[in-house]
Write an enzyme that holds these catalytic residues in place. Structure first.
Site, PDB file in Angstrom:
ATOM      1  N   ALA A 136       0.768  -1.209   0.045  1.00 55.25           N
ATOM      2  CA  ALA A 136      -0.008  -0.008  -0.067  1.00 55.25           C
ATOM      3  C   ALA A 136       0.876   1.199   0.039  1.00 55.25           C
ATOM      4  CB  ALA A 136      -0.955  -0.061   1.121  1.00 55.25           C
ATOM      5  N   PHE A 137       0.436   2.571  -0.348  1.00 54.53           N
ATOM      6  CA  PHE A 137       1.104   3.595  -0.569  1.00 54.53           C
ATOM      7  C   PHE A 137       1.814   3.952   0.619  1.00 54.53           C
ATOM      8  CE2 PHE A 137      -0.596   7.323   1.221  1.00 54.53           C
ATOM      9  CZ  PHE A 137      -1.939   7.101   1.752  1.00 54.53           C
ATOM     10  N   LYS A 138       1.340   3.516   1.683  1.00 51.48           N
ATOM     11  CA  LYS A 138       1.968   4.127   3.107  1.00 51.48           C
ATOM     12  C   LYS A 138       3.188   3.580   3.191  1.00 51.48           C
ATOM     13  CE  LYS A 138      -2.527   4.748   5.377  1.00 51.48           C
ATOM     14  NZ  LYS A 138      -3.464   4.117   4.691  1.00 51.48           N
ATOM     15  N   ASP A 139       3.728   2.682   2.575  1.00 53.52           N
ATOM     16  CA  ASP A 139       5.152   2.223   2.480  1.00 53.52           C
ATOM     17  C   ASP A 139       6.086   3.476   2.270  1.00 53.52           C
ATOM     18  OD1 ASP A 139       4.687  -0.286   3.651  1.00 53.52           O
ATOM     19  OD2 ASP A 139       4.464  -1.158   1.484  1.00 53.52           O
TER      20      ASP A 139
ATOM     21  N   MET B 246       6.232   5.657   5.413  1.00 56.34           N
ATOM     22  CA  MET B 246       6.653   4.893   6.634  1.00 56.34           C
ATOM     23  C   MET B 246       8.032   4.374   6.488  1.00 56.34           C
ATOM     24  SD  MET B 246       4.745   4.921   9.061  1.00 56.34           S
ATOM     25  CE  MET B 246       2.876   4.394   8.870  1.00 56.34           C
TER      26      MET B 246
END
Ligand SMILES: *Cc1c(COP(=O)(O)O)cnc(C)c1O
Length: 474
Positions: A118-121, A124
């Site tokens: 997911a784009f959050k990587d 993060m």
């Protein structure tokens, strides 16, 4: 570059301090004092840059308290083709966030090729390396407390696992994440990772995090930090791919594009808003929601009415099942010309569980910021996933489908539309099967993830119990 709180009552901080702080002491969110500006000609000079070069240039305009060589090392450690290895090809992996042309003037910006799909990587993984670096320099430790409806938690845990000086306490709504998401998080056996399942919905988890963070004595004593999307470092990291996508699909900085963003906590699209403020030629920013359409209602009426957990639906795009967007305050701050007093008046209502209505002048100003919106329903997502598979041989996930629905609602054939792909379809395979009659193919290393031993604790919706657990384990 210093950072200020939206509520105007906290001291200015440098980047490294903001990174570790989360919410400002006055309850506001940090933003840079001013946004750096890129002229059309300086945009042209970015055109030939790699993702890593672009990231370094943009980060340097916001970070002045870390030596450039150290920052460079962090960037090159964070954005590697190995970390973004779930891309369609090796070439795509090298791009970190490759674009895919679906049709004339319709593009997907692929943001989900990192370890948790997911784009959050993207943000993060950067935070993981930054935290380790900054904590090491200050000789400090940090206990990250977060709330997740699925993707934030796994992205945070995969970024922080094994990192020196960092522990993660991650709250998630018990039995409300997909089996894949649950397995991804709960199968981690790292000693610095604590999975806490709360009997409630995501907003309950988020409220516990806020309550703990607002207890300043507890927060300081236990060195509580945040990686939720209110963390400025995450917004900063996300700004980069708006530039990357723009530069990839245009050939001159005289061209404008429209961008659609599947939205939950308003973190991703907040980065898009800031990229636009920095001079990136984005014409429209399309806010896409699912059935939890508080933000769609706001952009159509100027009425912001967050909903309680009993009125938050569980949908097939669960990472967007949010009825109170934690980053929204940042945008409203800019919309109000950064008038902290005016902002505080509005958020006094929100913090009491009520709503606010923008005055006519502020509502009209939304247009100057390029914002429009749309919402979608489960049937729309399923139908679009099926259609796009047939038409373009591309399987998209349910969140990206929310984006496609909104993008098509606002599509102008003369202007390129870039839709942000926020997760890979294998994270939500039940819905994909409903749409196209089969599950998407999983990469080898994820085939048996549900069978791995899971490590987690279950708690009721109770702030004090969570505090005790943190105290006992940090
Ligand atoms: C987190 C998430 C969103 C929403 O992003 P925000 O920054 O909270 O607006 C959308 N799609 C997916 C797949 C996500 O994980």
């Amino acid at each position: 570059m210093k950072y200020i709180s939206t509520r105007g009552g906290s001291p200015k901080l440098s980047f490294s301090d903001v990174l570790l702080t989360g919410l400002a002491p006055d309850g506001g969110l940090y933003l840079p004092e001013t946004y750096p500006k890129f002229s059309n000609s300086s945009l042209e000079q970015l055109r030939a840059k790699s993702y890593q070069e672009l990231a370094l240039i943009i980060f340097q305009t916001f970070i002045d308290d870390i030596p450039v060589n150290d920052l460079k090392e962090i960037v090159y450690k964070t954005y590697t083709k190995e970390v973004y290895g779930y891309a369609r090809s090796n070439q795509d992996a090298e791009q970190i966030t490759p674009t895919l042309e679906l049709d004339e003037n319709l593009y997907l910006l692929s943001l989900s090729n990192g370890p948790t799909l997911a784009f959050k990587d993207i943000a993060m993984q950067f935070l993981g390396h930054m935290f380790e670096y900054v904590l090491g320099r200050k000789n400090q430790t940090l206990n990250i407390l977060g709330a997740t409806s699925g993707d934030t938690g796994s992205a945070a845990e995969y970024a922080m696992r094994g990192k020196e000086g960092v522990k993660v306490f991650m709250l998630s709504p018990h039995k409300k994440m997909s089996t894949f998401q649950t397995a991804q998080m709960f199968s981690l056996q790292d000693e610095n990772i604590f999975n806490i399942a709360i009997e409630g919905v995501f907003d309950d988890c988020q409220d516990i995090v806020k309550a703990v963070s607002n207890d300043l004595a507890f927060k300081n004593k236990n060195k509580i930090g945040a990686v939720n999307s209110i963390n400025w470092g995450r917004i900063l990291a996300q700004i980069v791919y708006y530039f990357k996508g723009y530069l990839d699909i245009t050939s001159s900085s005289k061209e404008v594009i429209d961008v659609t963003v599947p939205t939950g906590n308003f973190g991703n699209i907040c980065a898009g808003h800031i990229a636009r403020m920095m001079g990136l030629p984005i014409r429209k920013l399309v806010v896409a929601t699912n059935e939890n359409d508080v933000l769609d209602e706001f952009f159509k009426t100027g009425n912001y009415a967050p909903r309680g957990s009993s009125r938050t639906f569980q949908t097939s795009s669960p990472s967007m099942d949010i009825s109170k967007a934690s980053n929204f305050e940042r945008f409203i701050f800019d919309l109000l010309d950064r008038d902290s007093e005016a902002l505080k008046k509005l958020w006094l209502e929100i913090d009491k569980g009520r709503s606010f209505q923008l005055n006519a002048k502020s509502f009209k100003r939304i247009q100057d910021f390029g914002f429009v919106s749309s919402s979608s329903k489960h049937e729309n997502r399923i139908q679009l996933i099926a259609n796009f598979y047939k038409k373009y041989n591309v399987i998209m996930d349910t969140h990206t489908a929310d984006g496609i629905k909104a993008a098509l609602d606002h599509f102008d054939s003369r202007v390129p539309m870039m839709v942000l792909e926020t997760a890979l379809p294998i994270k939500f395979e039940e819905s994909i099967e409903e749409a196209i009659g089969k599950k998407p193919e999983r990469p080898e290393q994820l085939k048996n993830i549900e069978a791995l031993t899971q490590r987690y604790e279950v708690f009721g919706n109770d702030v004090d119990q969570i505090k005790s657990f943190i105290e006992a384990n940090n």
